[in-house]
Design an enzyme around this catalytic site. Sequence first.
Site, short mmCIF file in Angstrom:
data_model
loop_
_atom_site.label_atom_id
_atom_site.label_comp_id
_atom_site.label_asym_id
_atom_site.label_seq_id
_atom_site.Cartn_x
_atom_site.Cartn_y
_atom_site.Cartn_z
N ASP A 65 8.08 10.07 -12.13
CA ASP A 65 8.50 9.43 -10.87
C ASP A 65 9.24 8.12 -11.15
O ASP A 65 8.93 7.08 -10.57
CB ASP A 65 7.29 9.18 -9.96
CG ASP A 65 7.72 8.92 -8.52
OD1 ASP A 65 8.68 9.58 -8.06
OD2 ASP A 65 7.12 8.06 -7.86
N SER A 116 0.83 -1.20 0.00
CA SER A 116 0.00 0.00 0.00
C SER A 116 0.86 1.24 0.00
O SER A 116 2.03 1.22 0.37
CB SER A 116 -0.94 0.02 1.22
OG SER A 116 -0.19 0.03 2.41
#
Length: 228
Positions: free
Chosen positions: A178, A51
Amino acid sequence: MPALPQPSLGLDATVQASDSGVITTPARVSSPDRHESGRLDHFIVDRKLGSGGMGAVYMARDASLDRPVAIKILPDELALKAEAQERFIREAQAQARLSSPHVVQIYFIGHVPGTDGPAGPRSGLGSLYFAMELVDGGSLEQLLDRGERLDPEDARRLMIQVAAGLRDAHAAGIVHRDIKPGNLLLDRKRDVKIADFGLAKPRDPKLGLTRDGAVLGTPLYMAPEQAM
């Protein structure tokens, strides 16, 4: 059917520069998770893989095509925030728009069914999720964390593949923003696939979500001029 190996997935890039980055969980979490062992449309969810700030990723099986997939679910606390929903949808659309052997493929996007909350039953649709290719060879970040080192020729080959994936994204009008070892996944052939387009930016400025002056990315992997 033999058990699938534990995969690694590029989860969520940091949303703000002050964020600490991806949180990975190599096994089941101890607290109950309402999505584990459940079902989303024609996907049978198995277990949580990890997560981050913009979603959790689960191993699942596509019952209609009988293949393993990864499911990314937008957190409940962001489900009512229009910008978070829009960014999540843009992430799925950005990856779906690409046809590249070096970018993780998106298969489907849908809604999580509504659930009961503290105030009673909640009807209607819940949060968003999308199903994507399951890449089960681990990330470059995990490889390095294990103390492994790439020989120069292997490193050169993988970086050429990353450049090819970014070239394909650029040709489709997308800037990833990213790129880092945690978002570069290895398949069983030891080829690389780029994951996590959560901070991707369309080259057309009219389609972007980023506000002027906003700092997005992972600090240790930002371009110096962006960090400044």
